[in-house]
Design an enzyme around this catalytic site. Structure first.
Site, PDB file in Angstrom:
ATOM      1  N   ARG A  90      14.538   2.936  -4.180  1.00 26.92           N
ATOM      2  CA  ARG A  90      13.384   3.457  -3.438  1.00 26.92           C
ATOM      3  C   ARG A  90      12.097   3.207  -4.214  1.00 26.92           C
ATOM      4  NH1 ARG A  90      12.486   9.572  -0.995  1.00 26.92           N
ATOM      5  NH2 ARG A  90      10.302   9.284  -0.421  1.00 26.92           N
ATOM      6  N   ASN A 145      17.312   6.054   7.084  1.00 28.29           N
ATOM      7  CA  ASN A 145      16.134   5.205   7.310  1.00 28.29           C
ATOM      8  C   ASN A 145      16.404   3.751   6.935  1.00 28.29           C
ATOM      9  OD1 ASN A 145      14.099   6.968   8.319  1.00 28.29           O
ATOM     10  ND2 ASN A 145      13.938   7.905   6.296  1.00 28.29           N
ATOM     11  N   CYS A 165      15.255  11.764  13.723  1.00 32.00           N
ATOM     12  CA  CYS A 165      14.199  11.901  12.725  1.00 32.00           C
ATOM     13  C   CYS A 165      13.583  13.288  12.891  1.00 32.00           C
ATOM     14  CB  CYS A 165      13.141  10.820  12.941  1.00 32.00           C
ATOM     15  SG  CYS A 165      11.747  10.884  11.777  1.00 32.00           S
ATOM     16  N   HIS A 195       8.958   6.431  13.239  1.00 30.32           N
ATOM     17  CA  HIS A 195       7.866   6.291  12.277  1.00 30.32           C
ATOM     18  C   HIS A 195       6.714   5.446  12.824  1.00 30.32           C
ATOM     19  CE1 HIS A 195      10.428   7.527   8.524  1.00 30.32           C
ATOM     20  NE2 HIS A 195      10.420   8.426   9.490  1.00 30.32           N
ATOM     21  N   TYR A 242       3.002   8.605   9.615  1.00 29.32           N
ATOM     22  CA  TYR A 242       3.289   7.224   9.210  1.00 29.32           C
ATOM     23  C   TYR A 242       2.279   6.227   9.769  1.00 29.32           C
ATOM     24  CZ  TYR A 242       7.684   8.944   7.378  1.00 29.32           C
ATOM     25  OH  TYR A 242       8.621   9.630   6.654  1.00 29.32           O
TER      26      TYR A 242
END
Length: 421
Positions: A90, A145, A165, A195, A242
């Site tokens: 990540r 995700n 989500c 998103h 987002y």
């Protein structure tokens, strides 16, 4: 009912368990299995999860295993919440795009593509094994995700899957508090992709209260979603947080370059949480869990599993589901995020009023990217990676797409079998 959580060693998991403990009357779960290859983490999370349930007086029993087949055997629903490569991967997703002046984020842009490439093959392998052991009727609830791409991959392979989500339920709770309304009274006109969504209406008893929210609470809402009040009022929408990566891209890159990566922050929080989970005296959800993110994740997940497995009347939930003509400007097989009716037969999107060009253009562009991203994840190939990057609105230039593709493949080499061939 048996519920299996793949990726159950996540420090997120007790949030789900806490939600189950609070919904004993509606979600008839008597067995919860946490599946995770990390024996240390899943043991700590599993023991704490059992204490949460016991403290709440819930009869369900929690077990843990590193064996997927054992964990999903007999499950009515399997919730998948994976992070292939962990927080280290990540951190890479959040930083490597900066070399080209592009935003670094784990679910969108170049970082989101890297996560999709690592994740899709793993999730498809898990889903196929679930189908062989638990059967075709087992529901897969995907919280991994990038949710839209991963859910589309599952549906393309014929799995009974719904993507979930927490963005919509978080905003629903926020709006309910601001309006002084009951949570169940608030219905969102949530439109877009995972998103990449906007609230174009906030209905209470059939009346749209969005203009009132923007008139009285725009500053608070804007701070929460990182959007200017004047723009929200002019558009009469609330964007998801987002959207800042699109509408305020350069400012977000500057901000990211000066701040500590979110992956590092989460790693610290996870270390704190594991220490708490290991304390046998702790039997309630710790405050530190709020720092982990995913507000109302437990409520959204538990409500969705209930709708899919209870055999009751259809319920309305915002989920990731096949388009099937709902937005005429998108392919039928695209995965969109909209209010849908959900029951034992699955999720069916509710009608969506015509989407304004200022939103539909971006939705179309990102949908095209997601299609190319999924092709790259399934088939592999450095050039497919570059093609997907070029199509993404957050990259969109030859030189950047080529450079980022090379860097992405190099950094993620160990997770991409085709790159090692």
């Amino acid at each position: 009912m048996k519920l299996t959580v793949v990726g159950g060693g996540s420090t997120y998991t007790p949030e789900l368990i806490d939600g189950i403990a609070g919904r004993r009357s509606t979600l008839d779960v008597d067995e919860i299995v946490l599946v995770d290859p990390d024996a240390y983490r899943v043991s700590a999370v599993g023991d704490f999860s059992q204490r949460l349930l016991d403290h709440a007086g819930h009869p369900a029993k929690v077990s843990t295993t590193g064996n997927l087949e054992e964990g999903v055997d007999g499950a009515s629903a399997v919730l998948i919440q994976l992070r292939v490569g962990g927080q280290l991967a990540r951190r890479s997703d959040e930083t490597f795009p900066h070399a080209c002046g592009c935003v670094g984020q784990e679910t969108t842009g170049a970082g989101g593509l890297a996560k999709a490439l690592r994740t899709v093959p793993v999730v498809l392998d898990i889903a196929e094994r679930v189908r062989k052991i638990a059967g075709d009727d087992t529901w897969i609830v995907n919280f991994t995700n990038p949710v839209g791409i991963v859910t589309r991959a599952l549906l393309n392979e014929g799995h009974r899957a719904v993507g979930l989500c927490n963005v919509a339920i978080d905003l629903q709770r926020t709006f309910a508090k601001l309006l002084g309304a009951g949570v169940d009274e608030v219905k969102l006109e949530h439109t877009g992709l995972n998103h990449l969504s906007w609230e174009r209406g906030v209905y209470v008893n059939g009346v749209d209260r969005l203009p009132e929210l923007l008139e009285q609470h725009a500053e608070l809402i804007g701070e929460r979603v990182t959007a200017p009040t004047w723009w929200m009022r002019r558009m009469n929408v609330v964007p998801s947080s987002y959207l800042k990566y699109y509408y305020s891209h350069d400012a977000q890159v500057v901000k990211q370059r000066t701040e500590r990566p979110r992956a590092d922050v989460v790693s610290d929080v996870e270390e704190e949480l594991l220490k708490v989970y290991l304390d046998p005296e702790v039997n309630t959800k710790p405050e530190q869990l709020e720092k982990r993110g995913g507000a109302y994740y437990s409520e959204a997940a538990v409500q969705l599993v209930h709708a899919l497995t209870s055999g009751g009347p259809a319920e309305e939930h915002v989920v990731n589901v096949r388009n099937n003509g709902t937005m005429p400007f998108l392919p039928d097989d695209a995965v969109i995020e909209v209010p849908s009716t959900v029951d034992g037969n699955g999720a069916v999107p509710l009608p969506v009023r015509a989407v304004e060009p200022r939103f539909s253009g971006l939705i179309s562009a990102v949908t095209a990217y997601e299609n190319l991203a999924l092709e790259a994840a399934v088939k592999g190939g450095r050039d497919r990676v570059a093609d997907a990057l070029l199509a993404h609105p957050l990259v969109g230039q030859y030189a950047y797409a080529e450079q980022l593709a090379d860097t992405l493949v190099q950094i993620n080499h160990e997770f991409l079998p085709w790159a090692r061939a």
